[in-house]
Design a protein around this motif. Structure first.
Motif, PDB file in Angstrom:
ATOM      1  N   LYS A 194       0.825  -1.201   0.000  1.00 10.26           N
ATOM      2  CA  LYS A 194       0.000   0.000   0.000  1.00 10.26           C
ATOM      3  C   LYS A 194       0.867   1.262   0.000  1.00 10.26           C
ATOM      4  O   LYS A 194       0.595   2.233  -0.721  1.00 10.26           O
ATOM      5  CB  LYS A 194      -0.915  -0.005   1.221  1.00 10.26           C
ATOM      6  N   LEU A 195       1.919   1.258   0.782  1.00  8.95           N
ATOM      7  CA  LEU A 195       2.820   2.401   0.844  1.00  8.95           C
ATOM      8  C   LEU A 195       3.568   2.583  -0.472  1.00  8.95           C
ATOM      9  O   LEU A 195       3.735   3.710  -0.957  1.00  8.95           O
ATOM     10  CB  LEU A 195       3.812   2.201   1.996  1.00  8.95           C
ATOM     11  N   TYR A 196       3.974   1.489  -1.080  1.00  8.01           N
ATOM     12  CA  TYR A 196       4.681   1.566  -2.363  1.00  8.01           C
ATOM     13  C   TYR A 196       3.760   2.093  -3.460  1.00  8.01           C
ATOM     14  O   TYR A 196       4.156   2.929  -4.287  1.00  8.01           O
ATOM     15  CB  TYR A 196       5.240   0.199  -2.752  1.00  8.01           C
ATOM     16  N   ASP A 197       2.508   1.623  -3.472  1.00 10.70           N
ATOM     17  CA  ASP A 197       1.552   2.080  -4.481  1.00 10.70           C
ATOM     18  C   ASP A 197       1.300   3.579  -4.373  1.00 10.70           C
ATOM     19  O   ASP A 197       1.023   4.250  -5.376  1.00 10.70           O
ATOM     20  CB  ASP A 197       0.223   1.323  -4.330  1.00 10.70           C
ATOM     21  N   GLN A 198       1.401   4.104  -3.177  1.00 14.67           N
ATOM     22  CA  GLN A 198       1.147   5.521  -2.964  1.00 14.67           C
ATOM     23  C   GLN A 198       2.266   6.394  -3.532  1.00 14.67           C
ATOM     24  O   GLN A 198       2.013   7.518  -3.982  1.00 14.67           O
ATOM     25  CB  GLN A 198       0.994   5.791  -1.464  1.00 14.67           C
ATOM     26  N   PHE A 199       3.503   5.885  -3.541  1.00 12.14           N
ATOM     27  CA  PHE A 199       4.628   6.717  -3.960  1.00 12.14           C
ATOM     28  C   PHE A 199       5.397   6.142  -5.156  1.00 12.14           C
ATOM     29  O   PHE A 199       6.460   6.649  -5.499  1.00 12.14           O
ATOM     30  CB  PHE A 199       5.612   6.900  -2.790  1.00 12.14           C
ATOM     31  N   LYS A 200       4.908   5.067  -5.772  1.00 15.24           N
ATOM     32  CA  LYS A 200       5.631   4.478  -6.901  1.00 15.24           C
ATOM     33  C   LYS A 200       5.715   5.467  -8.064  1.00 15.24           C
ATOM     34  O   LYS A 200       4.838   6.337  -8.180  1.00 15.24           O
ATOM     35  CB  LYS A 200       4.977   3.155  -7.314  1.00 15.24           C
ATOM     36  N   PRO A 201       6.732   5.343  -8.928  1.00 16.24           N
ATOM     37  CA  PRO A 201       7.715   4.247  -8.978  1.00 16.24           C
ATOM     38  C   PRO A 201       8.906   4.411  -8.027  1.00 16.24           C
ATOM     39  O   PRO A 201       9.845   3.647  -8.089  1.00 16.24           O
ATOM     40  CB  PRO A 201       8.190   4.299 -10.428  1.00 16.24           C
ATOM     41  N   THR A 202       8.884   5.445  -7.189  1.00 12.56           N
ATOM     42  CA  THR A 202      10.005   5.648  -6.266  1.00 12.56           C
ATOM     43  C   THR A 202       9.990   4.589  -5.176  1.00 12.56           C
ATOM     44  O   THR A 202       8.973   4.397  -4.502  1.00 12.56           O
ATOM     45  CB  THR A 202       9.925   7.043  -5.619  1.00 12.56           C
TER      46      THR A 202
END
Length: 408
Positions: free
Chosen positions: A90-98
């Motif tokens: 969930k955290l990755y999806d919020q700030f991806k692709p970083t």
């Protein structure tokens, strides 16, 4: 009995110092250490408050995730996302692709110190003036942490000095009492024995005192330890290095008296990593007609005739593991040569004036303002800092403390 009392005093004083030392160390681990770690590793992507930068604001992070999860996430975020951890995905999806940088080398205690600092920082009331957030506040806080650590070091040294002085005074009293007990004060011999003779007579007794031996050993260990640390910290530092050059070139004459711009000779300083050693043809721009018969100038002529470079000796030399770009500091940053090299225009023989250590560079990054004037690259960053009440943007605020900036 007096000797026994002195021994008890010495060991009690040592215990007090060790207790204070351990308490200050634990304090540094929980607050100052976490503050430094956050500034060095996290401040370029995260705000200690609620504001989002590259990553989320960290206020209340300890309530959003438990400590064990945060430790795993900071050490290996990509691995947690790949494992399908719901919160990580969930955290990755919020700030991806970083993807957040992994800090696998950090210990659990280091991460706990960072979390403790974040919690403490958000619990403290906001200051009414000066930097209130972002990297500028963190740089100031890091400096405050350094000052507090220095204060405790001064306190410890002062305590040790007081201990040694008290021990010397008590040993003096012991010597007097020994002398009084060894000679009958009513006997005529007491007046005949000179003071220094009695002192010499009791010197052997003083040397056999357990308290004296322990104190002397402690003092020796402290002095030897300080000398060893000073020697270790001095390895690789060439401050004051001023080798004799193959041609007696005077910076005092050329840059000082004649006010020749440094960039005229060191042509690469505005456009490349190296400042460049001036070639012989630059010297000959003037010395074709100026003092051509001088013995030092004749050395340049001979080098040109033989088609051989002048073997200048390098004075300022960084290790291969450190990256430094002159154009980034001079052309973009707007720094003067004197800031790193000292007052070159006053030097007859050029020498290394600064230590050029990593700590020296980091300290400069924490104190130096970013030269953002007429540079659109920094417009959004300046606007972001200004919106949070930060008046000055330091180099540390834009990643100047990241390891990868200088080590690659």
């Amino acid at each position: 009995m007096i000797k026994r009392a002195l021994s008890y005093f010495l060991w009690a004083a040592t215990a007090i110092v060790l207790t204070i030392w351990s308490s200050t160390s634990s304090f540094a681990q929980d607050s100052a250490k976490g503050e430094k770690l956050f500034t060095q590793n996290c401040a370029s992507c995260h705000n200690v408050g609620e504001q989002k930068l590259i990553g989320p604001g960290l206020k209340g992070v300890d309530t959003r995730h438990d400590e064990a999860w945060l430790i795993k996430w900071i050490k290996n975020p990509a691995g947690m996302v790949a494992s399908g951890d719901e919160a990580a995905v969930k955290l990755y999806d919020q700030f991806k692709p970083t993807m957040m940088t992994a800090f696998g080398s950090m210990s659990d205690d280091d991460i706990k110190s960072i979390l403790a600092y974040i919690k403490e920082k958000n619990a403290a009331p906001e200051p009414t003036t000066g930097p209130t957030g972002g990297g500028g506040g963190q740089a100031v806080a890091a400096a405050a942490g350094d000052q507090s650590s220095g204060f405790f070091s001064v306190v410890l040294v002062a305590l040790l000095v007081v201990m040694i002085l008290m021990l010397a005074a008590l040993l003096g009293i012991l010597g007097v009492l020994n002398r009084l007990s060894s000679v009958d004060p009513n006997s005529p011999e007491a007046e005949k024995i000179p003071f220094f003779a009695r002192l010499k007579e009791n010197a052997g007794k003083l040397g056999n005192s357990p308290a004296f031996r322990t104190g002397a050993l402690l003092l020796f260990v402290l002095l030897a330890g300080k000398a060893t640390l000073d020697g270790m910290y001095g390895i690789g530092i060439h401050q004051g290095y001023a080798p004799k050059q193959p041609i007696a070139f005077s910076h005092k004459l050329h840059a000082g008296e004649y006010k020749i711009d440094c960039n005229y000779c060191h042509t690469g300083v505005n456009k490349g990593k190296q400042a460049n050693i001036p070639s012989a043809n630059i010297c000959m721009n003037c010395h074709n007609s100026v003092k051509a018969s001088s013995p030092e100038i004749q050395k340049i002529y001979r080098a040109i005739e033989k088609d051989q470079p002048i073997e200048w000796i390098r004075v300022h030399n960084l290790p291969d593991l450190a990256y430094f770009n002159h154009s980034q500091h001079v052309n973009v940053g707007g720094l003067q040569c004197q800031q790193c090299h000292g007052e070159v225009q006053t030097m007859e023989v050029i020498e290394q004036r600064s230590t050029l250590t990593m700590g020296w560079c980091i300290d400069c990054h924490r104190k130096t303002n970013v030269n953002s004037k007429d540079n659109k690259y920094y417009d959004k960053l300046v606007e972001l800092h200004a919106s949070k009440g930060v008046k000055e943007m330091k180099v540390a605020d834009i990643g100047g403390l990241e390891c990868s900036k200088c080590h690659y």
